[in-house]
Structures are given as C-alpha cells and as structure tokens.
Design an enzyme around this catalytic site. Structure first.
Site, PDB file in Angstrom:
ATOM      1  N   LYS A  13      17.051  74.428  41.396  1.00 41.91           N
ATOM      2  CA  LYS A  13      18.165  73.711  40.738  1.00 41.91           C
ATOM      3  C   LYS A  13      19.270  73.349  41.736  1.00 41.91           C
ATOM      4  O   LYS A  13      19.761  72.233  41.763  1.00 41.91           O
ATOM      5  CB  LYS A  13      18.782  74.571  39.612  1.00 41.91           C
ATOM      6  CG  LYS A  13      17.808  74.968  38.528  1.00 41.91           C
ATOM      7  CD  LYS A  13      18.476  75.772  37.436  1.00 41.91           C
ATOM      8  CE  LYS A  13      19.049  77.105  37.882  1.00 41.91           C
ATOM      9  NZ  LYS A  13      18.056  78.080  38.373  1.00 41.91           N
ATOM     10  N   ARG A  88      23.428  78.866  29.914  1.00 44.88           N
ATOM     11  CA  ARG A  88      22.314  79.784  30.143  1.00 44.88           C
ATOM     12  C   ARG A  88      21.944  80.557  28.885  1.00 44.88           C
ATOM     13  O   ARG A  88      21.005  81.350  28.912  1.00 44.88           O
ATOM     14  CB  ARG A  88      22.769  80.791  31.195  1.00 44.88           C
ATOM     15  CG  ARG A  88      21.955  80.821  32.435  1.00 44.88           C
ATOM     16  CD  ARG A  88      22.575  81.885  33.304  1.00 44.88           C
ATOM     17  NE  ARG A  88      21.727  82.216  34.387  1.00 44.88           N
ATOM     18  CZ  ARG A  88      21.815  81.656  35.595  1.00 44.88           C
ATOM     19  NH1 ARG A  88      22.705  80.722  35.837  1.00 44.88           N
ATOM     20  NH2 ARG A  88      21.016  82.060  36.528  1.00 44.88           N
ATOM     21  N   ARG A 122      14.586  83.003  50.621  1.00 40.44           N
ATOM     22  CA  ARG A 122      15.838  82.221  50.636  1.00 40.44           C
ATOM     23  C   ARG A 122      16.890  82.902  51.520  1.00 40.44           C
ATOM     24  O   ARG A 122      17.088  84.103  51.489  1.00 40.44           O
ATOM     25  CB  ARG A 122      16.406  82.092  49.221  1.00 40.44           C
ATOM     26  CG  ARG A 122      17.782  81.438  49.250  1.00 40.44           C
ATOM     27  CD  ARG A 122      18.232  80.944  47.913  1.00 40.44           C
ATOM     28  NE  ARG A 122      18.291  81.989  46.905  1.00 40.44           N
ATOM     29  CZ  ARG A 122      18.534  81.748  45.620  1.00 40.44           C
ATOM     30  NH1 ARG A 122      18.695  80.513  45.191  1.00 40.44           N
ATOM     31  NH2 ARG A 122      18.577  82.743  44.763  1.00 40.44           N
ATOM     32  N   ARG A 152      20.761  86.865  49.566  1.00 37.23           N
ATOM     33  CA  ARG A 152      21.536  87.219  48.381  1.00 37.23           C
ATOM     34  C   ARG A 152      21.106  88.573  47.846  1.00 37.23           C
ATOM     35  O   ARG A 152      19.925  88.896  47.828  1.00 37.23           O
ATOM     36  CB  ARG A 152      21.324  86.145  47.290  1.00 37.23           C
ATOM     37  CG  ARG A 152      22.429  85.122  47.269  1.00 37.23           C
ATOM     38  CD  ARG A 152      22.115  83.941  46.402  1.00 37.23           C
ATOM     39  NE  ARG A 152      21.772  84.247  45.017  1.00 37.23           N
ATOM     40  CZ  ARG A 152      21.599  83.322  44.078  1.00 37.23           C
ATOM     41  NH1 ARG A 152      21.759  82.049  44.367  1.00 37.23           N
ATOM     42  NH2 ARG A 152      21.269  83.667  42.845  1.00 37.23           N
ATOM     43  N   ARG A 163      15.729  89.048  36.612  1.00 38.72           N
ATOM     44  CA  ARG A 163      16.334  87.733  36.319  1.00 38.72           C
ATOM     45  C   ARG A 163      15.343  86.828  35.581  1.00 38.72           C
ATOM     46  O   ARG A 163      15.724  86.064  34.703  1.00 38.72           O
ATOM     47  CB  ARG A 163      16.791  87.059  37.626  1.00 38.72           C
ATOM     48  CG  ARG A 163      18.026  87.719  38.211  1.00 38.72           C
ATOM     49  CD  ARG A 163      18.223  87.375  39.680  1.00 38.72           C
ATOM     50  NE  ARG A 163      18.406  85.968  39.925  1.00 38.72           N
ATOM     51  CZ  ARG A 163      18.193  85.380  41.105  1.00 38.72           C
ATOM     52  NH1 ARG A 163      17.774  86.106  42.143  1.00 38.72           N
ATOM     53  NH2 ARG A 163      18.392  84.107  41.258  1.00 38.72           N
TER      54      ARG A 163
HETATM   55  P1  AP5 Z   1      17.376  77.074  45.010  1.00 42.03           P
HETATM   56  O1  AP5 Z   1      17.625  75.603  45.007  1.00 42.03           O
HETATM   57  O2  AP5 Z   1      18.392  77.974  45.645  1.00 42.03           O
HETATM   58  O3  AP5 Z   1      17.011  77.538  43.517  1.00 42.03           O
HETATM   59  P2  AP5 Z   1      17.932  77.746  42.242  1.00 42.03           P
HETATM   60  O4  AP5 Z   1      17.132  77.311  41.056  1.00 42.03           O
HETATM   61  O5  AP5 Z   1      19.275  77.120  42.445  1.00 42.03           O
HETATM   62  O6  AP5 Z   1      18.008  79.321  42.276  1.00 42.03           O
HETATM   63  P3  AP5 Z   1      19.165  80.341  41.955  1.00 42.03           P
HETATM   64  O7  AP5 Z   1      18.606  81.694  42.289  1.00 42.03           O
HETATM   65  O8  AP5 Z   1      20.441  79.971  42.647  1.00 42.03           O
HETATM   66  O9  AP5 Z   1      19.335  80.170  40.448  1.00 42.03           O
HETATM   67  P4  AP5 Z   1      19.827  81.229  39.479  1.00 42.03           P
HETATM   68  O10 AP5 Z   1      19.858  80.402  38.254  1.00 42.03           O
HETATM   69  O11 AP5 Z   1      19.121  82.499  39.329  1.00 42.03           O
HETATM   70  O12 AP5 Z   1      21.174  81.735  40.157  1.00 42.03           O
HETATM   71  P5  AP5 Z   1      22.689  81.388  39.915  1.00 42.03           P
HETATM   72  O13 AP5 Z   1      23.329  81.310  41.217  1.00 42.03           O
HETATM   73  O14 AP5 Z   1      22.835  80.258  38.933  1.00 42.03           O
HETATM   74  O15 AP5 Z   1      15.949  77.319  45.705  1.00 42.03           O
HETATM   75  C1  AP5 Z   1      15.454  78.630  45.935  1.00 42.03           C
HETATM   76  C2  AP5 Z   1      14.783  78.708  47.340  1.00 42.03           C
HETATM   77  O16 AP5 Z   1      13.671  77.814  47.374  1.00 42.03           O
HETATM   78  C3  AP5 Z   1      15.698  78.265  48.503  1.00 42.03           C
HETATM   79  O17 AP5 Z   1      15.388  79.035  49.631  1.00 42.03           O
HETATM   80  C4  AP5 Z   1      15.330  76.793  48.733  1.00 42.03           C
HETATM   81  O18 AP5 Z   1      15.563  76.402  50.068  1.00 42.03           O
HETATM   82  C5  AP5 Z   1      13.846  76.801  48.382  1.00 42.03           C
HETATM   83  N1  AP5 Z   1      13.394  75.541  47.760  1.00 42.03           N
HETATM   84  C6  AP5 Z   1      14.014  74.853  46.765  1.00 42.03           C
HETATM   85  N2  AP5 Z   1      13.273  73.791  46.380  1.00 42.03           N
HETATM   86  C7  AP5 Z   1      12.138  73.845  47.156  1.00 42.03           C
HETATM   87  C8  AP5 Z   1      10.968  73.064  47.226  1.00 42.03           C
HETATM   88  N3  AP5 Z   1      10.797  71.988  46.425  1.00 42.03           N
HETATM   89  N4  AP5 Z   1       9.996  73.411  48.108  1.00 42.03           N
HETATM   90  C9  AP5 Z   1      10.158  74.492  48.910  1.00 42.03           C
HETATM   91  N5  AP5 Z   1      11.242  75.278  48.907  1.00 42.03           N
HETATM   92  C10 AP5 Z   1      12.216  74.963  48.032  1.00 42.03           C
HETATM   93  O19 AP5 Z   1      23.176  82.685  39.115  1.00 42.03           O
HETATM   94  C11 AP5 Z   1      23.272  83.949  39.730  1.00 42.03           C
HETATM   95  C12 AP5 Z   1      23.820  84.961  38.736  1.00 42.03           C
HETATM   96  O20 AP5 Z   1      25.147  84.554  38.305  1.00 42.03           O
HETATM   97  C13 AP5 Z   1      23.029  85.133  37.433  1.00 42.03           C
HETATM   98  O21 AP5 Z   1      21.959  86.025  37.586  1.00 42.03           O
HETATM   99  C14 AP5 Z   1      24.130  85.672  36.498  1.00 42.03           C
HETATM  100  O22 AP5 Z   1      24.383  87.030  36.744  1.00 42.03           O
HETATM  101  C15 AP5 Z   1      25.364  84.886  36.930  1.00 42.03           C
HETATM  102  N6  AP5 Z   1      25.522  83.637  36.159  1.00 42.03           N
HETATM  103  C16 AP5 Z   1      25.497  82.376  36.683  1.00 42.03           C
HETATM  104  N7  AP5 Z   1      25.677  81.470  35.703  1.00 42.03           N
HETATM  105  C17 AP5 Z   1      25.821  82.167  34.549  1.00 42.03           C
HETATM  106  C18 AP5 Z   1      25.995  81.775  33.193  1.00 42.03           C
HETATM  107  N8  AP5 Z   1      26.046  80.486  32.824  1.00 42.03           N
HETATM  108  N9  AP5 Z   1      26.097  82.757  32.255  1.00 42.03           N
HETATM  109  C19 AP5 Z   1      26.044  84.050  32.609  1.00 42.03           C
HETATM  110  N10 AP5 Z   1      25.860  84.491  33.874  1.00 42.03           N
HETATM  111  C20 AP5 Z   1      25.742  83.549  34.848  1.00 42.03           C
END
Ligand code: AP5
Length: 206
Positions: A13, A88, A122, A152, A163
C-alpha cells in the site's frame, strides 16, 4: 481524487501510494507513519500507542478517527488525498463517510506467504521514510539521505502473523463495505507492474 489504499499489511500500500502521490500530486496520508513519527519524537500520542503498534494490534478507533479528521482539514488535502492504513475497521469506515467522500478504493491482493517474505525483508529510513527491500537493495544506508536503515519493530515474524490475523478479522470486511468503489490489483509483480493498471485507471478517472 479522494482515494483509499486497502490491503493486508505488507501488500504494498505504501509503495503504491508513493507512486500515486508523485504522479497525481496528492498528499499521502499514512496513519502508521504518523503513529511511528510520534513514537520516534516521544510525544504523548507516541507514548500512548507504542505498545499497541509493537504488538501488531489496532490503535483505538476514536483516537485514529480524530487524527484523520484533523489531517484532512489541512490545506494540502483540498484537491484530494490518499489514505493509507485508514480506515481499518467498519467503525472507522462509517465515521469517514461523515467527513469525506471517497472516489475510489485501490485494493492490493497478495497471498499471505508472500507478505511474510516482503515484511521480513523490509528496511525503512528513519529520517526520510524511504522504504526498501533487502532482495533489491543491499546497502545499509538510505540512498536518498544516507541515514542507517532500520527494521520496523512490528516486522518480526510473530508480530506479522498477529497483524495478518487482525487484518482478516477487522479490516477485510471493508472489501464488502466498499464493493462498489473497489479497483483490485494483483500485488505479486514488481512495484512497476503492480502500479501500471492503477495509473491507467486513475488517469481515466481524472
Ligand atoms: P509496503 O509498501 O511497505 O507495504 P504496506 O502495505 O504499506 O505495509 P505496512 O506494513 O506499512 O502496512 P500496515 O498496514 O501493516 O502498516 P501501517 O503502517 O499502516 O511494502 C512492504 C515491503 O515490500 C517493502 O519492503 C517494499 O519495498 C516491498 N514491496 C512493496 N511492493 C512490492 C512489489 N510489488 N514487489 C516487491 N517488493 C515490494 O500500520 C502499522 C500499525 O499502526 C498497525 O499495526 C496499527 O497498530 C497502527 N495503525 C495504523 N493505522 C491504523 C488505523 N487506521 N487504526 C488503528 N490502528 C492503526
């Protein structure tokens, strides 16, 4: 354009949102990044949410909803935005309906086995936020600003699995909630391959 990025943790994402942000000049609003910045800066919010993020659980709805509501009032959102990681839960999605209208939801589909590999490799830059993967970037420092890359806290395998369970139970029902607005892409290809149909779709939508 008001967009939402939807998909499991690690589905890409954030990577996709950065491409869209740059091509369509839209602010990329990642709730995860906002929480992590607050943790890094030791703010009151950061201290409140640190243990929740470390465990891979969700921050309470009210807190997250207020944060996004305030962020969307900022001037850079007046021509649109990309929400990444919000909503979410169904409660968050219903709340969002009251303060923003969403044009489209980009859903990235990726099997959980690939996700585990993506997240374990990552690496992120704590200074500028650039994201890398160890399979394609072997250096230990950021290409853009030279800071030392970090892994991370919530990318440890056991937390990744927690997660994914949270995603299945609390976030995947949003696929049904947004069924009329979803544009679904396969996330298995390279970032460029995954982005190509999204870019085409958004250009046609504009
Ligand atoms: P990346 O693009 O970083 O993936 P992502 O989907 O953004 O992953 P996240 O782990 O950031 O999402 P998340 O939803 O768990 O975390 P968030 O920060 O929102 O890609 C991942 C890896 O793959 C990277 O190394 C990238 O380079 C590689 N990659 C990407 N695309 C690729 C491809 N096509 N081919 C090869 N490699 C590729 O949330 C973290 C925490 O915050 C949550 O657990 C929760 O505790 C809290 N939180 C956040 N938002 C909320 C909410 N709305 N409500 C409650 N708690 C929340």
């Amino acid at each position: 354009m008001n967009l939402i990025m939807l998909g499991a943790p690690g589905s890409g994402k954030g990577t996709m949102a950065k491409f869209i942000s740059s091509d369509f000049s839209l602010p990329h609003i990642s709730t995860g990044d906002i929480f992590r910045k607050n943790i890094k800066d030791g703010t009151e919010l950061g201290n409140k949410v640190k243990s929740i993020l470390d465990a891979g659980e969700l921050v309470p709805d009210e807190l997250t909803i207020d944060l996004v509501k305030d962020r969307l009032k900022e001037a850079d959102c007046k021509n649109g935005f990309i929400l990444d990681g919000f909503p979410r839960t169904l409660v968050q999605a219903e709340a969002l309906e009251k303060f923003a209208s969403i044009d489209s939801v980009i859903l990235i589909d990726l099997p959980f086995e690939v996700i585990e590999e993506r997240l374990s490799g990552r690496r992120s830059c704590p200074s500028c936020g650039e994201v890398y993967h160890t399979s394609t970037y072997k250096e230990t420092n950021c290409q853009k600003c030279d800071a030392s890359l970090i892994q991370r806290e919530d990318d440890k395998l056991e937390t990744v699995r927690a997660r994914l369970k949270v995603y299945e139970k609390q976030t995947s029902p949003l696929i049904e909630f947004y069924k009329n607005k979803i544009f679904k892409v396969e996330g298995k290809g390279t970032p460029e391959e995954t982005y190509a149909p999204v870019k085409k779709f958004l250009k046609e939508m504009k």
